[in-house]
Enzyme design. Structure first.
Site, short mmCIF file in Angstrom:
data_model
loop_
_atom_site.label_atom_id
_atom_site.label_comp_id
_atom_site.label_asym_id
_atom_site.label_seq_id
_atom_site.Cartn_x
_atom_site.Cartn_y
_atom_site.Cartn_z
CD GLU A 143 -2.55 1.07 2.61
OE1 GLU A 143 -3.44 2.23 2.89
OE2 GLU A 143 -2.77 0.05 3.60
CB ALA A 181 -3.82 -0.42 12.63
CB THR A 183 2.85 4.89 10.45
OG1 THR A 183 3.17 6.11 9.81
CG2 THR A 183 4.00 4.48 11.28
#
Length: 532
Positions: A143, A181, A183
């Site tokens: 991501e 949740a 980083t």
């Protein structure tokens, strides 16, 4: 005659909701001979046509996956309304789930993904050849890489990127993303650092309009448990441990405004309704102390194999902040431009930001409530944001400046406007070491653009068929974990063809060649449309 658009759809299935991002790009059969070398060396141009969202997160369906059709249908309808019916069979569709689905146990997660694919295949005509590749949960690291691609694509990082022989420059932007949740941090180190940390990097390969490959060696890491919400949970647990032996039921919390009282889980508690024997947090509004108490959550003292280290024992290449500027999205934007912002605010700088945070967090909670409650629209959400704001601000500051090591000002401190960067500064390469972003070209930023860029880039016929588009471990050849975007192989060599139409003829009739209109969406936004 209008453009012959090609279309693609990506569902971003996040923890709080799912968004359908509908992209389009121009599908041409040839690239004219009079295109400049610069045009052919540029990346394909995509345009975001529409975004549609639904709530809650898809992970809420883990226990009843057969309901996924009703859940997705409004998003499907929005996509089908936007895309011409004759184009639907050639339109790829992807469902990529993130944080919420990563926490779902393997068996129900697999069942939900399978049900999602079956529903799309049985009830739509979208191009969905492979359930495993098109419908999946993506790791946080992936991501982050998609986000890095999207940010650099929009900000012109790929246009200005260089890789000098002396290792002095690598002008792509670094990318930071923070959710509830986890980083993520992604950046391309200079050539010198890349050579030292070769085994710890990812290879990102794109293909330009002319068919040539461009490669980037990128460091990417995701820190699970270091997102804003989970960090808050760890902080409260630390408070409880600290005061557990003094016999008090009321724990002072410097990371909440004065007088705010909550349970450990964040529920508001009235002064006259504190249950006897139950622990309660009470805000003291001391932001400097809040910074001090949240710093240990970084775990900077964790064992690290080598220096430099970021936090939690994570070794990383050295970052040259004179060259690599970082942009931050998600919580980085909301924490800097939510509770503490006002109309007419200057672009972000740490000095002004800390001043605003100090003032806000030192107020009495009753005063803050009086300023919010008259606003009937979203007052409950605004109160929750205000309740969390001081902790999130301290956490973001510690992650940025103590964890990652971002300089607190520009290296060139002789500039009189060093703390007042503008969008034009960013365009000219004078961006501060860190800048939060939300919208570019008036469109909200999304990592999905990076994924779609890989897809479109992978459809362009290559000048070197041995170099597939995608991301994977930085090894010689094609890594076992390489995420390939595009055909698994091209049927014939394509070197030496003069035009893309000739390459298409030699590569086989079933392949659609994307030679994309170069004027659709410039990589670098104008100062009037770039929102920082």
């Amino acid at each position: 005659m209008g453009r012959d658009w090609q279309w693609g759809v990506i569902f971003d299935a996040g923890s709080s909701g799912t968004r359908a991002h509908i992209y389009k790009w121009t599908n041409e059969s040839t690239v004219p001979h009079d295109h400049s070398t610069k045009d052919l060396a540029s990346l394909p141009k995509l345009k975001l046509a529409k975004v549609e969202k639904t709530r809650p997160g898809i992970s809420e369906l883990a226990d009843h996956p057969t309901d996924v059709g009703d859940y997705l249908q409004p998003l499907i309808d929005a996509a089908m309304a936007e895309i011409p019916a004759k184009k639907i069979p050639d339109t790829p569709i992807f469902v990529m789930a993130t944080a919420g689905m990563r926490l779902v146990p393997e068996a129900p997660r697999a069942a939900l993904l399978q049900q999602t694919c079956e529903y799309l295949r049985q009830n739509t005509r979208f191009h969905l050849p492979d359930c495993e590749r098109h419908i999946r949960v993506i790791p946080g690291e992936t991501e982050g890489l998609y986000g890095w691609l999207a940010a650099n694509y929009l900000l012109g990082g790929f246009d200005q990127a260089t890789d000098a022989d002396d290792g002095a420059r690598q002008d792509t932007y670094g990318f930071l993303d923070m959710g509830g949740a986890s980083t993520q941090i992604v950046f391309a180190p200079n050539a010198t650092e890349a050579a030292v940390h070769w085994d710890n990097l990812k290879l990102v390969r794109l293909r330009n309009v002319g068919g040539a490959a461009s490669e980037y060696k990128v460091f990417s890491d995701s820190f699970l448990g270091f997102g804003a919400n989970v960090a808050r949970q760890r902080y409260v647990e630390a408070l409880e441990d600290r005061y557990s032996t003094n016999g008090t039921d009321v724990l002072p919390d410097p990371c909440m405004p004065k007088g705010l009282r909550t349970t450990f889980t964040g529920d508001l508690v009235a002064l006259d309704a504190i249950p006897p024997g139950e622990h309660t947090l009470v805000g003291t509004g001391d932001f400097e102390e809040c910074l001090n108490q949240t710093y240990p959550l970084l775990r900077k003292d964790a064992l690290c194999e080598d220096s430099p280290c970021l936090f939690n024992g994570q070794h990383a290449p050295a970052i040259d902040f004179d060259v690599t500027r970082f942009v931050g999205v998600s919580e980085y934007w909301h924490v800097t431009h939510g509770v503490f912002s006002s109309p007419g605010d200057k672009p972000y700088d740490l000095a002004s930001y800390k001043e605003n945070v100090d003032h806000f967090c030192g107020q009495d909670w009753a005063e803050i409530q009086r300023g919010i409650l008259p606003r009937k629209k979203d007052s409950a959400r605004k109160l929750q944001d205000a309740q969390d704001a001081c902790f999130k601000a301290s956490w973001m500051i510690n992650v940025l400046y103590k964890g990652i090591g971002v300089p607190m000002t520009l290296s060139d401190t002789s500039r009189p406007d060093a703390l007042n960067e503008t969008a034009q500064d960013a365009q000219e390469g004078n961006l501060d070491a860190f800048m939060p972003i939300n919208k570019i070209h008036g469109t909200e930023f999304s990592w999905t653009l990076g994924a779609m860029l890989l897809y479109v880039s992978g459809q362009i016929l290559p000048t070197d068929a041995s170099l597939p588009v995608g991301i994977g471990s930085n090894v010689a050849g094609i890594a076992a974990d390489f995420e390939r975007w595009g055909p698994s192989q091209w049927t014939t060599p394509v070197d030496g063809a003069d035009t893309i139409s000739e390459k298409a003829a030699r590569a086989g009739p079933r392949l659609v060649v994307m030679a994309l209109a170069l004027e659709v969406w410039p990589h670098v936004a104008s100062a009037s449309t770039l929102e920082w």
